[in-house]
Design an enzyme around this catalytic site. Structure first.
Site, PDB file in Angstrom:
ATOM      1  N   LYS A   1     -62.102 -14.505  16.826  1.00 28.08           N
ATOM      2  CA  LYS A   1     -60.691 -14.989  16.832  1.00 28.08           C
ATOM      3  C   LYS A   1     -60.452 -14.064  18.325  1.00 28.08           C
ATOM      4  CE  LYS A   1     -57.255 -13.330  14.509  1.00 28.08           C
ATOM      5  NZ  LYS A   1     -56.467 -12.278  14.940  1.00 28.08           N
TER       6      LYS A   1
ATOM      7  N   HIS B   1     -61.001 -14.476  -0.742  1.00 30.16           N
ATOM      8  CA  HIS B   1     -60.420 -14.823   0.499  1.00 30.16           C
ATOM      9  C   HIS B   1     -59.362 -15.993   0.301  1.00 30.16           C
ATOM     10  CE1 HIS B   1     -61.865 -11.847   2.534  1.00 30.16           C
ATOM     11  NE2 HIS B   1     -61.972 -11.716   3.155  1.00 30.16           N
TER      12      HIS B   1
END
Length: 897
Positions: A565, A140
């Site tokens: 999120k 990532h």
């Protein structure tokens, strides 16, 4: 005994002075003085000697483009060097505590926890047999530093270590410091900003470096120490395999079109070559040790049989070996073993078929040495190699495949449509029925090699599964035996992957299933629907056979990033906690052993924080012994770049998991008072509502775009994966990493605390009391870890700097959102301090000192960044400087996303 000749203050002072000298010689005295003026003004403001940052801002506003570049480079390089100094201080602390025998959370403490709790040998053996820790390295894109820069920094670190740990003459010390000077000069002249986006192969090689250069050796040391301390209290207990390393680098296809089958195959081949070379080198070194005269010892019947078998298998090599090593049976055996390793990647036969065969040969040598009274030789040289072979196999790190469930659905739909089967228009039950019947029938239903007239998506998916069968045949099932499904929402999403694996020959029920199919539950709907999803699978006729073939273990991945999120920090953490317990209950109902895979990021906002504390905070019901978690971005470098720190991390993980498993055996169901559950339900519901109200407020996305450097971050060459899923500017579409990265850069880390204060205050307003919250903090590991991690995000938030970013937004947007964010920050700040009962948000003094040391140096980079962001037109040089400020702030914050 003094272990070290330096301390962190000396390292910081001398490295900082050296950088100043390099800056002046490489740039100019005027540039050096400008940087000094900025530095001293920032420090004076933080100390309270200046009432405002006006003086600092005036200097920054008056910089030329070249001056801006020098300032950005100076402070970025400073942080790179200071990070080395603090890393060295961590090593000092570890070594000194180890020498004193009071290393917290270490292996001695692990054994003491057993003995102190009265655990008998049978219980200890059961705990250790259950434990398997699987750090999983991902690619990532959160690593902001170039590989070239990291290499130079490692070189500097090694010389500082030598000066710190060795008794040197003045001349030797001067020579080492000249070498540091040369490296810092070279670092100054090296571009900090990548000229191109890294490719997946680059990311795979990056992960590979930590595995082969650090962890390969460290693992044997951890086992050796654990065996020694365990033997003092429990000599009859055997230490089984406790660690296994995995990787997504080169195999994670979700959202990354550049991870092709060719990339995955290249990764598999390279990793195998690397680890085989490591074993060959180790056997060669071992041959230098095992020079025993065969006429003076009895190697034993089993060793003789093994050696004879190798001679018959490799007669030509055996003849050469006997001539070279007459009367030295161990060396003869080791030479033949090296030849068998060479032939694994050779067209010639008789190479090792699997790593278990190599391990068996080492076990035979180990036992022969012990039978001849050479236990110390076996312990020192053979046992660590056996642990390495057991841990890394012939793969170095097993790969996990991953892709988005929509891609599998599309591929299955198109493949079945060719056979006249309407899949897409069926409801969920209909899809499950078609897939189940196809999986259970003996003959394949589709030809994966026939991909004519398919969409690009279907072509890619079918190719991957066809290749998966080839990879397992070439590299072994264990090399690539897990498939993770992003955004799993239905049972059919799991069965689609199982169906494709079955068509590829990777699955052949009921006898064989070469794949763990892992649903990734990351949305609120998926987590809340876990019983429906998993229960339907466990009752499915085909999936029951899968579980039987996989030893009754079901791996389930939880996504921390997207959950945060979507729901905000507090609500996401509570949802994950509750759903872990729910998943444990579901698996228990169906007599399935659960292995949780925690998709944690490096930052607090994405599930980061100390991994050992996170392990101890998990609900008892979920602690089956096996645990898997992601390691990514700069957290990998922080944890594993230095051997001492890497060993310490593994020890802490082992300590935590062993203690957690022992506690789970004693208390299978965590006893959490209903009053605490009710309090969390109240707090989380209020926090989720406030967080969602913020995100859904008109203009918030525009404010985010204007008041953070998101547009710059999206253009950084951080990783091979795109920053967003579709290129749209919505919070939902934006990946969690740049979302967190942007708020971190602006020093307004709402992703780690927003709505926490609202949640706490709502609980109090609805009749809750502070005493209950304090009791929860003191006695409930989950709540304590949640608040401690939020405290870290609050401590790193600086609204005095965030205000300058807010000033970049349109007036109406700034007035709508900045006061709201500030009010929520103050609410969380005050209430958290009240609950935790400390004067400081940070419980670790060294971290508090680190922040105090760093803040005056991060501030100028933030102010330079906002100055550049405010420009309507930037030159190419200014764009480069702006990107460099992002790297510098990331280094200063020791965090990206």
């Amino acid at each position: 005994m003094e272990l070290h000749t330096r301390d962190v203050r000396r390292d910081v002072r001398e490295l900082g002075a050296l950088l100043g000298d390099v800056l002046e010689s490489q740039s100019s005295t005027q540039s050096f003085q400008t940087v000094e003026d900025i530095r001293t003004a920032a420090i004076d403001y933080r100390k309270g000697d200046l009432d405002s940052r006006t003086e600092l801002l005036q200097v920054i506003d008056g910089l030329s483009p070249d001056g801006e570049s020098v300032v950005a480079r100076a402070f970025t390089t400073y942080f790179e060097l200071i990070n080395l100094a603090e890393e060295r201080e961590r090593v000092r602390t570890i070594r000194e505590a180890s020498q004193a025998g009071d290393l917290e959370d270490g292996l001695v403490a692990t054994v003491k926890s057993f003995a102190g709790g009265g655990a008998d040998p049978e219980t200890v053996q059961r705990v250790l047999d259950d434990v398997l820790i699987e750090p999983t390295f991902t690619a990532h894109p959160t690593e902001a530093r170039r590989k070239t820069v990291k290499a130079k920094l490692r070189s500097i670190a090694s010389r500082i270590e030598e000066m710190d740990e060795r008794n040197l003459t003045d001349r030797e010390r001067q020579q080492l410091w000249r070498e540091v000077d040369a490296e810092v000069t070279s670092l100054w002249q090296t571009s900090q900003v990548r000229g191109r986006r890294p490719e997946p192969q680059d990311e795979a090689r990056n992960v590979q470096w930590y595995l082969e250069s650090i962890l390969f050796d460290v693992v044997g040391e951890v086992y050796s120490e654990f065996e020694d301390v365990l033997a003092e209290e429990y000599p009859e207990v055997d230490v089984p395999k406790l660690f296994e390393f995995r990787s997504w680098a080169g195999s994670d296809r979700d959202g990354n079109p550049f991870v092709t089958p060719e990339v995955t195959e290249d990764t598999l081949a390279r990793q195998r070559s690397v680890v085989l070379e490591k074993y060959s080198d180790a056997l060669k070194r071992l041959s230098g040790v095992l020079s025993q005269d065969g006429s003076r010892i009895d190697v034993g019947a089993e060793f003789e049989r093994s050696l004879i078998a190798d001679r018959e298998r490799l007669p030509v090599v055996a003849e050469e070996t006997e001539e070279r090593y007459p009367e030295e049976p161990y060396r003869q055996k080791l030479k033949l073993m090296r030849e068998r390793i060479r032939r694994i990647e050779d067209v010639r036969p008789d190479g090792y078929a699997a790593h278990h065969e190599l391990l068996e040969d080492l076990e035979i040598i180990d036992q022969s040495l012990r039978d001849n009274g050479a236990d110390v030789v076996a312990d020192e040289y053979v046992s660590p190699l056996m642990r390495q072979v057991d841990t890394f196999g012939f793969t170095l790190a097993s790969l996990d495949l991953r892709d988005h469930r929509e891609n599998h659905t599309e591929a299955v739909h198109e493949a079945l449509a060719r056979e006249g089967i309407d899949y897409y228009d069926r409801d969920e039950d209909g899809r499950v029925a078609v897939l189940t019947e196809a999986i259970l029938q003996d003959e394949p239903l589709v030809d994966l090699s026939n991909r004519e007239d398919l969409s690009d998506t279907a072509d890619r998916v079918l190719t991957r599964f066809e290749k998966l069968g080839e990879w397992q045949r070439e590299y072994g099932v264990g090399a690539i035996d897990t498939y993770c499904i992003s955004m799993t929402e239905e049972p059919s999403h799991v069965l689609e992957v199982l169906f494709l694996a079955d068509q590829a020959g990777v699955v052949s029920l009921p006898d064989h299933c070469g794949l763990d199919v892992v649903p990734l539950l990351e949305t609120e709907s998926a987590l809340n629907g876990a019983r429906r999803i998993m229960g339907s699978l466990f009752e499915n006729e085909a999936y029951e056979q899968v579980l039987a073939a996989r030893n009754g273990v079901q791996e389930i991945m939880l996504g921390y990033s997207d959950s945060n999120k979507e729901n905000g920090y507090l609500a996401a953490n509570w949802d994950l906690y509750k759903n872990q317990r729910r998943l444990a209950a579901i698996c228990d109902d169906f007599d399935v052993k659960m292995r949780l895979f925690h998709g944690r990021g490096g930052s607090i906002s994405r599930g980061g924080g100390p991994m050992n504390e996170a392990m101890l905070a998990l609900p008892n019901e979920t602690v089956t012994g096996q645990i898997k978690f992601t390691e990514q971005g700069e957290a990998i470098a922080e944890k594993y770049a230095n051997p001492h720190i890497a060993e310490r991390n593994l020890e802490q993980m082992l300590n935590a998991q062993v203690r957690a498993r022992h506690e789970a055996i004693q208390e299978p169901e965590e006893d959490v008072p209903e009053a605490w559950i009710d309090a969390m339900d109240t707090m989380a519901a209020a926090a989720r509502q406030e967080y969602r109200n913020l995100l859904e407020s008109e203009g918030f996305v525009s404010y985010f775009e204007q008041a953070t450097p998101i547009t710059v971050i999206e253009d950084l060459n951080l990783g091979s994966r795109p920053a967003s899923r579709s290129g749209e500017r919505t919070v939902e579409d934006l990946r969690a990493i740049p979302w967190v990265f942007s708020w971190t850069q602006s020093r307004c880390i709402i992703t780690g605390w927003y709505a926490l204060g609202t949640g706490l205050q709502t609980y109090l307003d609805e009749g809750g009391d502070r005493a209950t919250l304090r009791e929860m903090y003191d006695e409930w590991p989950f709540f304590r870890t949640t608040l401690d991690n939020a405290s870290l995000a609050l401590a790193r938030t600086e609204f005095g700097i965030a205000e300058h970013y807010a000033a970049l937004a349109d007036d109406d947007l700034r007035e709508a959102f900045y006061p709201r964010l500030f009010e929520e920050y103050e609410r969380a700040h005050d209430l958290v301090l009240d609950v935790i009962g400390r004067e400081s948000l940070l419980k670790r003094q060294w971290l508090d000192e680190s922040l105090r040391r760093r803040n005056p140096y991060v501030d100028p980079l933030n102010l330079l960044q906002t100055h550049l962001l405010s420009q309507t037109h930037r030159t190419e040089d200014e764009e480069r400087t702006l990107r460099l400020t992002v790297k510098g702030i990331a280094a200063g914050m020791k965090n990206t996303g």
